[in-house]
Design a protein around this motif. Structure first.
Motif, PDB file in Angstrom:
ATOM      1  N   ASP A 146       0.818  -1.211   0.000  1.00 46.26           N
ATOM      2  CA  ASP A 146       0.000   0.000   0.000  1.00 46.26           C
ATOM      3  C   ASP A 146       0.854   1.265   0.000  1.00 46.26           C
ATOM      4  OD1 ASP A 146      -2.176  -1.627   0.026  1.00 46.26           O
ATOM      5  OD2 ASP A 146      -2.581  -1.429   2.164  1.00 46.26           O
ATOM      6  N   ARG A 147       1.989   1.214   0.666  1.00 48.19           N
ATOM      7  CA  ARG A 147       2.813   2.409   0.793  1.00 48.19           C
ATOM      8  C   ARG A 147       3.882   2.530  -0.286  1.00 48.19           C
ATOM      9  NH1 ARG A 147       3.845   2.841   7.384  1.00 48.19           N
ATOM     10  NH2 ARG A 147       1.625   2.907   7.978  1.00 48.19           N
ATOM     11  N   LEU A 148       3.972   1.554  -1.148  1.00 47.65           N
ATOM     12  CA  LEU A 148       4.949   1.634  -2.222  1.00 47.65           C
ATOM     13  C   LEU A 148       4.464   2.608  -3.299  1.00 47.65           C
ATOM     14  CD1 LEU A 148       6.063  -2.081  -2.695  1.00 47.65           C
ATOM     15  CD2 LEU A 148       7.246  -0.250  -1.485  1.00 47.65           C
ATOM     16  N   PRO A 149       5.376   3.354  -3.924  1.00 47.49           N
ATOM     17  CA  PRO A 149       4.966   4.337  -4.926  1.00 47.49           C
ATOM     18  C   PRO A 149       4.498   3.688  -6.224  1.00 47.49           C
ATOM     19  CG  PRO A 149       7.349   4.194  -4.852  1.00 47.49           C
ATOM     20  CD  PRO A 149       6.833   3.347  -3.712  1.00 47.49           C
ATOM     21  N   ARG A 150       3.658   4.403  -6.939  1.00 44.83           N
ATOM     22  CA  ARG A 150       3.250   4.022  -8.287  1.00 44.83           C
ATOM     23  C   ARG A 150       3.703   5.106  -9.243  1.00 44.83           C
ATOM     24  NH1 ARG A 150       0.719   1.269  -3.978  1.00 44.83           N
ATOM     25  NH2 ARG A 150       0.023  -0.739  -4.807  1.00 44.83           N
ATOM     26  N   PHE A 151       3.975   4.720 -10.488  1.00 40.60           N
ATOM     27  CA  PHE A 151       4.459   5.678 -11.461  1.00 40.60           C
ATOM     28  C   PHE A 151       3.749   5.482 -12.795  1.00 40.60           C
ATOM     29  CE2 PHE A 151       7.908   4.989  -8.439  1.00 40.60           C
ATOM     30  CZ  PHE A 151       8.271   6.294  -8.128  1.00 40.60           C
ATOM     31  N   ALA A 152       3.788   6.516 -13.603  1.00 41.32           N
ATOM     32  CA  ALA A 152       3.210   6.453 -14.946  1.00 41.32           C
ATOM     33  C   ALA A 152       4.071   7.276 -15.889  1.00 41.32           C
ATOM     34  CB  ALA A 152       1.775   6.977 -14.948  1.00 41.32           C
ATOM     35  N   ILE A 153       4.108   6.855 -17.140  1.00 44.14           N
ATOM     36  CA  ILE A 153       4.825   7.586 -18.182  1.00 44.14           C
ATOM     37  C   ILE A 153       3.827   7.907 -19.287  1.00 44.14           C
ATOM     38  CG2 ILE A 153       6.707   7.532 -19.856  1.00 44.14           C
ATOM     39  CD1 ILE A 153       8.075   5.435 -18.097  1.00 44.14           C
ATOM     40  N   THR A 173       8.428  13.337  -5.181  1.00 49.26           N
ATOM     41  CA  THR A 173       9.384  12.395  -5.761  1.00 49.26           C
ATOM     42  C   THR A 173      10.109  13.054  -6.929  1.00 49.26           C
ATOM     43  OG1 THR A 173       7.915  10.572  -5.206  1.00 49.26           O
ATOM     44  CG2 THR A 173       9.664  10.109  -6.789  1.00 49.26           C
ATOM     45  N   SER A 174      11.370  12.718  -7.126  1.00 47.47           N
ATOM     46  CA  SER A 174      12.134  13.242  -8.259  1.00 47.47           C
ATOM     47  C   SER A 174      12.989  12.123  -8.826  1.00 47.47           C
ATOM     48  CB  SER A 174      13.028  14.405  -7.825  1.00 47.47           C
ATOM     49  OG  SER A 174      13.828  14.849  -8.908  1.00 47.47           O
ATOM     50  N   ILE A 175      13.063  12.048 -10.157  1.00 50.93           N
ATOM     51  CA  ILE A 175      13.874  11.004 -10.784  1.00 50.93           C
ATOM     52  C   ILE A 175      14.955  11.584 -11.688  1.00 50.93           C
ATOM     53  CG2 ILE A 175      12.019   9.303 -10.748  1.00 50.93           C
ATOM     54  CD1 ILE A 175      11.748   9.875 -13.798  1.00 50.93           C
ATOM     55  N   GLY A 176      15.180  12.885 -11.643  1.00 48.47           N
ATOM     56  CA  GLY A 176      16.200  13.461 -12.514  1.00 48.47           C
ATOM     57  C   GLY A 176      15.771  13.405 -13.963  1.00 48.47           C
ATOM     58  N   ARG A 177      16.637  12.847 -14.830  1.00 49.18           N
ATOM     59  CA  ARG A 177      16.371  12.854 -16.266  1.00 49.18           C
ATOM     60  C   ARG A 177      15.766  11.555 -16.790  1.00 49.18           C
ATOM     61  NH1 ARG A 177      21.614  15.833 -19.054  1.00 49.18           N
ATOM     62  NH2 ARG A 177      21.463  17.793 -17.906  1.00 49.18           N
ATOM     63  N   GLY A 178      15.653  10.548 -15.970  1.00 51.43           N
ATOM     64  CA  GLY A 178      15.165   9.265 -16.464  1.00 51.43           C
ATOM     65  C   GLY A 178      13.726   9.302 -16.929  1.00 51.43           C
ATOM     66  N   THR A 179      13.453   8.629 -18.029  1.00 57.29           N
ATOM     67  CA  THR A 179      12.081   8.580 -18.554  1.00 57.29           C
ATOM     68  C   THR A 179      11.692   7.176 -18.994  1.00 57.29           C
ATOM     69  OG1 THR A 179      12.832   9.159 -20.786  1.00 57.29           O
ATOM     70  CG2 THR A 179      12.170  10.978 -19.344  1.00 57.29           C
ATOM     71  N   GLU A 180      12.321   6.167 -18.431  1.00 54.16           N
ATOM     72  CA  GLU A 180      12.022   4.785 -18.791  1.00 54.16           C
ATOM     73  C   GLU A 180      11.685   3.985 -17.532  1.00 54.16           C
ATOM     74  OE1 GLU A 180      11.728   3.837 -21.821  1.00 54.16           O
ATOM     75  OE2 GLU A 180      12.575   5.618 -22.773  1.00 54.16           O
ATOM     76  N   ILE A 181      11.024   2.841 -17.726  1.00 55.16           N
ATOM     77  CA  ILE A 181      10.651   1.987 -16.604  1.00 55.16           C
ATOM     78  C   ILE A 181      11.863   1.611 -15.743  1.00 55.16           C
ATOM     79  CG2 ILE A 181       9.735  -0.277 -15.956  1.00 55.16           C
ATOM     80  CD1 ILE A 181       7.582   1.731 -16.742  1.00 55.16           C
ATOM     81  N   PRO A 182      13.009   1.220 -16.323  1.00 55.86           N
ATOM     82  CA  PRO A 182      14.162   0.881 -15.470  1.00 55.86           C
ATOM     83  C   PRO A 182      14.604   2.033 -14.568  1.00 55.86           C
ATOM     84  CG  PRO A 182      14.503   0.031 -17.675  1.00 55.86           C
ATOM     85  CD  PRO A 182      13.284   0.918 -17.739  1.00 55.86           C
ATOM     86  N   ASP A 183      14.431   3.276 -15.019  1.00 57.45           N
ATOM     87  CA  ASP A 183      14.784   4.427 -14.183  1.00 57.45           C
ATOM     88  C   ASP A 183      13.880   4.495 -12.954  1.00 57.45           C
ATOM     89  OD1 ASP A 183      16.720   5.357 -16.094  1.00 57.45           O
ATOM     90  OD2 ASP A 183      15.052   6.091 -17.295  1.00 57.45           O
ATOM     91  N   LEU A 184      12.637   4.070 -13.118  1.00 57.81           N
ATOM     92  CA  LEU A 184      11.685   4.146 -12.017  1.00 57.81           C
ATOM     93  C   LEU A 184      11.901   3.039 -10.986  1.00 57.81           C
ATOM     94  CD1 LEU A 184       8.446   4.957 -14.053  1.00 57.81           C
ATOM     95  CD2 LEU A 184      10.001   6.536 -12.914  1.00 57.81           C
TER      96      LEU A 184
END
Length: 219
Positions: A146-153, A173-184
């Motif tokens: 329940d507390r784990l993050p979810r992401f969408a592209i 949340t911040s991921i820098g420049r990544g825009t792919e599933i492996p980055d997440l």
């Protein structure tokens, strides 16, 4: 006018799920107040791109209709977390905007001027065919997620034929420049099992076409 029942059929056909399944997703999220409602028959509300956006997220992100509201809760209000974007719309709002602008005339690839180098790396035209990606953690060994993050592209093509991409996640949340599933995946410490649901751009074009009652544009 496209009613909610008709919208569910359109989304079902676009995503390749049964119409019965889409109708159940619709009824579930409509009961939660997530679909425009005025009445039935001639008094029914005309569907909007935001209604379509919510139904797409619910239908694409959940296998069973009973999970539709939970899926919307996890994904619809995610915010942009890409370091390069200044957008502030939530995922459901941004997806609604993409649906609202479709179908649109896109220049063929050989007529598109070169995009900036960073855009070529992170927003290729081919990747834009995977218009929506939803990343969700799957429970393992009775582990609560329940507390784990979810992401969408979210990816799309602009009127110049260039590809754009925005990554959505929990606020703060911040991921820098990544825009792919492996980055997440770097956002998780030890969880190892995930599912990714992908909606192709053509599905959004089909839905947008039905909303506007126009013929699909050339792609």
């Amino acid at each position: 006018m496209l009613t909610s029942i008709a919208l569910a059929d359109v989304v079902a056909d676009a995503l390749g799920i049964t119409r019965e399944s889409a109708q159940l997703h619709l009824k579930t999220i409509r009961a939660a107040g997530e679909i425009s409602f005025k009445g039935y028959g001639r008094a029914a509300a005309a569907m909007t791109p935001l209604d379509a956006s919510r139904l797409v997220i619910a239908s694409a992100g959940s296998t069973f209709a009973k999970d539709s509201v939970d899926v919307l809760t996890r994904f619809a209000k995610l915010v942009p977390i890409s370091s390069r974007t200044r957008r502030t719309e939530t995922l459901e709002e941004s997806l609604a905007q993409r649906i609202a602008e479709l179908p649109m005339d896109i220049p063929p690839p050989d007529r598109v001027s070169p995009s900036p180098e960073w855009q070529q790396r992170f927003g290729s035209r081919r990747l834009a065919e995977t218009a929506l990606q939803l990343l969700d953690a799957i429970p393992t060994n009775n582990k609560k997620i329940d507390r784990l993050p979810r992401f969408a592209i979210l990816r799309w093509l602009d009127d110049r034929g260039h590809s754009a991409v925005v990554v959505f996640g929990p606020e703060g949340t911040s991921i820098g420049r990544g825009t792919e599933i492996p980055d997440l995946l770097d956002q998780y410490s030890d969880h190892c099992l995930f599912q990714v649901r992908i909606v192709r751009r053509q599905a959004l074009i089909d839905i947008a076409t039905a909303l506007k009652k126009t013929a699909p544009a050339l792609r």
